[in-house]
Design an enzyme around this catalytic site. Sequence first.
Site, PDB file in Angstrom:
ATOM      1  N   THR A   1      39.402  16.145 -16.745  1.00 46.78           N
ATOM      2  CA  THR A   1      40.359  17.224 -17.007  1.00 46.78           C
ATOM      3  C   THR A   1      41.337  16.824 -18.095  1.00 46.78           C
ATOM      4  OG1 THR A   1      40.215  18.172 -14.785  1.00 46.78           O
ATOM      5  CG2 THR A   1      42.249  18.564 -16.007  1.00 46.78           C
TER       6      THR A   1
ATOM      7  N   CYS B   1      36.710  21.881  -7.791  1.00 44.56           N
ATOM      8  CA  CYS B   1      38.065  22.096  -8.293  1.00 44.56           C
ATOM      9  C   CYS B   1      38.584  23.488  -7.969  1.00 44.56           C
ATOM     10  CB  CYS B   1      38.104  21.890  -9.811  1.00 44.56           C
ATOM     11  SG  CYS B   1      37.662  20.223 -10.306  1.00 44.56           S
TER      12      CYS B   1
END
Length: 402
Positions: A78, A339
């Site tokens: 990320t 996620c």
Amino acid sequence: MAEIYFDNSATTPLCQSARKKMCEVMDSLYGNPSSMHSKGVDAEKVITRARGEILDSLGVKNISTLGDNRLIFTSSGTEADNLALFGTCHAKKFTPGKNIVISDSEHPAVLECAKKLEEDGIKVTKISTKNGVFDYDSLEAALDKNTVIVSVMLVNNETGAVNDIKRISRIVKSKNPEALVHTDAVQGFMKIKFTPMSLGADLITLSSHKIHGPKGVGALYVDPAVLKARKLVPIIYGGGQEKGLRSGTENTVGIAGFGAAAAECSKSLIADIKNISDIQSHIRNTIETNSDYKSVKLNIPEGVFAPHIVSINLGGIKSETMLHFLSARGIYVSSGSACSSNSGHISNTLLSFGLTEREADSTIRVSLGRENTKEEADIFLNTLLEGVNNLISTKNNFNTER
């Protein structure tokens, strides 16, 4: 009860090479890699070795002559995505018309960056990926002289659709040679063979815990030409670690584990790909050819797809219900991206694929790893069928007013 772990796209178990290397570093190589004394130098050597192991797994050779600053260690995939998008967009002064292009089925790590950039005044164009097929004509139409970066994932984390990054790169560079191409290759790394050259990407995101390394470590591969032209600036400022592009004391233990995992996976890459591909084919063929699974549908991309992901529509049974049924029997799958699965939102990726909200909310993801077996697949298939037969008769799986 034996456990069957079919959620490798969410994370993977730590391999022995990574575990051994991490313990060694924790026990005796605990110095700060920025320190000038021998403990610091030893720690720096650990990072240098890991950087080389990962670059080698990417097919990048002659590292000693090319330099090693092309791989920037981060805290996650990320963060690497954030560095790629914000770092390139902020490298140039704001100008009217500045724009970026992404696909409509990107991981939240890219989608949320794009959302923030749009709030800051940068135009964002999302390219359709219906049925897992990237719309190349729309990409060409979206490009202009003000395009800063095009970010398209290599392998979709929910459907397994593979995007042709090389073709995307050719289109981008022909319309605007100054625009950069970024690919989030987290789900493709060690699942399909590629090199930076074969992809034609300027920036490539990787993640440790998807390849049997530890969590909390990612990396951004940066083409040397991008570094030379200073087309990437840091998003975290401080002591200037990672050649000034990612400040903060490096996670030496995690980086060591990342390097060891990459080295181990590289040795068996061809065999591992064949194994997971064979298991995937077995699961798909069973569901497609056995009439007992007639209420189950596969969400298969029309184009190329990765060997480790199977997206299964349960025909009206909520994915959460099936997840609990399987989990109670020691079988672990996912309802989509780890996620976003706890957010309560319908998967954007599956909607972009072309599913209805009801279909998307009835989809589970099986993601295979190097340690899985065909015998495990058979147990899963039998248990899935048991679940379908037991749950399909359960009324009101969905809120009728939804």
